[in-house]
Enzyme design. Structure first.
Site, short mmCIF file in Angstrom:
data_model
loop_
_atom_site.label_atom_id
_atom_site.label_comp_id
_atom_site.label_asym_id
_atom_site.label_seq_id
_atom_site.Cartn_x
_atom_site.Cartn_y
_atom_site.Cartn_z
N TYR A 116 0.70 -1.22 -0.08
CA TYR A 116 0.02 -0.05 0.07
C TYR A 116 0.81 1.29 -0.15
CZ TYR A 116 -4.58 -2.15 1.10
OH TYR A 116 -5.84 -2.94 1.19
N ASP A 169 -6.44 -7.20 4.62
CA ASP A 169 -7.44 -6.63 3.79
C ASP A 169 -8.30 -7.65 3.24
OD1 ASP A 169 -9.12 -4.61 2.78
OD2 ASP A 169 -8.24 -5.08 0.79
N ASP A 215 -12.34 -9.50 4.77
CA ASP A 215 -13.44 -9.44 4.23
C ASP A 215 -13.96 -10.88 4.16
OD1 ASP A 215 -13.61 -6.67 3.93
OD2 ASP A 215 -14.18 -6.89 1.77
N ASP A 257 -2.70 -18.62 1.41
CA ASP A 257 -3.64 -19.28 0.36
C ASP A 257 -4.50 -20.42 1.10
OD1 ASP A 257 -0.99 -20.59 0.27
OD2 ASP A 257 -1.25 -21.03 -1.82
N LYS A 298 3.48 -15.50 2.70
CA LYS A 298 3.67 -16.40 1.45
C LYS A 298 5.08 -16.61 1.32
CE LYS A 298 2.08 -17.95 -2.42
NZ LYS A 298 1.05 -19.06 -2.28
C1 IPM Z 1 -10.15 -1.35 4.48
C2 IPM Z 1 -10.66 -0.78 2.94
C3 IPM Z 1 -9.39 0.13 2.60
C4 IPM Z 1 -8.05 -0.58 2.58
C5 IPM Z 1 -9.36 0.95 1.40
C6 IPM Z 1 -10.50 1.50 1.13
C7 IPM Z 1 -8.17 1.78 1.08
O1 IPM Z 1 -10.68 -1.72 1.93
O2 IPM Z 1 -10.44 -0.57 5.33
O3 IPM Z 1 -10.43 -2.47 4.49
O4 IPM Z 1 -7.61 -1.52 1.72
O5 IPM Z 1 -7.38 -0.75 3.79
MN MN Z 2 -11.07 -3.67 2.77
#
Ligand code: IPM
Ligand code: MN
Ligand code: NAD
Length: 353
Positions: A137, A240, A244, A216, A183
């Site tokens: 990032y 990240d 999710d 993975d 990884k």
């Molecule tokens: C999160 C989001 C952010 C990230 C983006 C929007 C920059 O996906 O907070 O998980 O990747 O950190």
């Molecule tokens: Mn995210």
């Protein structure tokens, strides 16, 4: 509690879920002062920049920051520096919040909200500790030309150590186990990550369990065998993606709060995005934002009692009144009312006892 919180509602469902979160914060901690300011797309529209200097000045003076979400199709075509997401990354960097705590819990009585079979979802209690200020990032070297582009995943030993300490510290308060996800079979940066975590563990945290997994395989195991995990420690991009994915376990992204911690004040935000597909409809699940208030009270203002009250009130509301993402019909506003009602009931109970 004579504290000051900067509130950055942001874009899409950000203002909707933040309204819910601040209503709860006002209810449980009326002495805390709140100051609302723009970030992301709204800030671009108002000032031309996603994280205006005046907002940064106020953030620096705050005891904690509560964020909604940023981004949306309106700003997707902008040059990268002028995108809402760049404002969020700049906010995190300016606050120095390198450790992002993302708890994933399936609470007793809420297993039915998970798409997993109840026996598999039962007892899931994972804390993802995501490195937040390094890796691909930030600053590793990046470029986009017409037919070629690159980003660089880069870490220093010091960056790995400081976030690993947070993971080991958290594990000590919990069930005493860290899984470090990387990884290292392919990437040099993961080799450094693994060596650093191993060395720190042997030197200072030998009492905590440590296992290494490849990302993975961890993605698969997180779904098939989630109770194997206590604390998951991982780098920025892997964290990240895995977080999710982990949102599937409790049943929705709308249940996932976070706390981003560093050496100064913390930043508290739901992990979900601005959900353009449902923005403005009043149906977003505000639980993640309200639970982020819980994390703000616990980690940002040091008040675990109030944090527990908020967490319990959200759980009560989830039992009786699930929102649309969880298969229910409760609106954002009605869910927030349920939480406020549950708070007043627990308030009476704690008064009686
Ligand atoms: C999160 C989001 C952010 C990230 C983006 C929007 C920059 O996906 O907070 O998980 O990747 O950190
Ligand atoms: Mn995210
Ligand atoms: P998203 O998280 O916004 O949405 C993914 C899916 O989950 C959508 O179907 C959405 O409706 C649903 N969802 C998310 N939060 C919900 C909630 N609280 N209640 C009910 N349903 C919810 O991800 P996306 O669509 O990939 O991204 C949309 C925008 O948000 C993009 O601009 C992205 O960059 C941005 N984003 C911002 C943040 C942040 O501010 N921290 C995080 C992730 C994405």
């Amino acid at each position: 509690m004579n504290k000051h919180v900067v509130v950055l509602p942001g874009d899409g469902i950000g203002p909707e879920v933040t309204r819910a979160a601040t209503a709860v914060l006002r209810e449980v901690a009326p002495d805390v002062t709140l100051e609302e300011l723009p970030i992301g797309g709204h800030a671009i529209d108002e000032t031309g920049r996603p994280y205006p200097a005046e907002v940064e000045t106020r953030v620096r003076a705050a005891d904690a920051v509560l964020l909604g979400t940023v981004g949306g199709p309106k700003w997707d075509g902008q040059p990268r520096a002028l995108r809402p997401e760049s404002g969020l990354l700049a906010l995190r960097a300016s606050m120095g919040v390198y450790a992002n705590l993302r708890p994933v819990r399936v609470l007793p009585g809420l297993e039915h909200l998970s798409p997993l079979r109840s026996e598999r979802a039962r007892g899931v209690d994972v804390l993802i500790v995501r490195e937040l200020l390094g890796g691909i990032y930030f600053d590793g070297g990046r470029a986009r030309e017409e037919h070629e582009a690159y980003n660089t995943m880069r870490y220093t030993t010091a960056e790995v150590e400081r976030v690993a300490r947070v993971a080991f510290w958290a594990a000590k308060q919990r069930r005493g186990h860290v899984t470090s996800v990387d990884k290292a079979n392919v990437l040099e940066v993961s080799e450094l990550w693994r060596d650093t975590v191993t060395r720190l563990h042997a030197g200072q945290y030998a009492g905590v369990g440590l296992r290494h997994e490849y990302v993975d395989s961890a993605a698969m195991l997180l779904v098939t065998d989630p109770t194997r995990y206590d604390v998951i420690l991982t780098e920025n991009l892997f964290g990240d993606i895995l977080s999710d994915l982990a949102a599937v376990l409790p049943g929705s992204l709308g249940l996932m709060p976070s706390a981003s911690l560093g050496d100064g004040p913390g930043l508290f935000e739901p992990i979900h995005g601005s959900a353009p597909d449902i923005a403005g409809q009043g149906v977003a699940n505000p639980a993640a934002a309200i639970l982020s208030v819980g994390m703000l009270l616990r980690h940002g203002l040091g008040n675990a009692t109030l944090a527990n009250r908020v967490d319990n009130a959200v759980n009560t509301a989830l039992r009786s009144s699930p929102t649309r993402d969880l298969g229910g019909t409760t609106s954002t506003e009605a869910f927030t009312e349920r939480v406020l009602e549950a708070l007043s009931q627990t308030g009476m109970l704690s008064f009686e006892y």
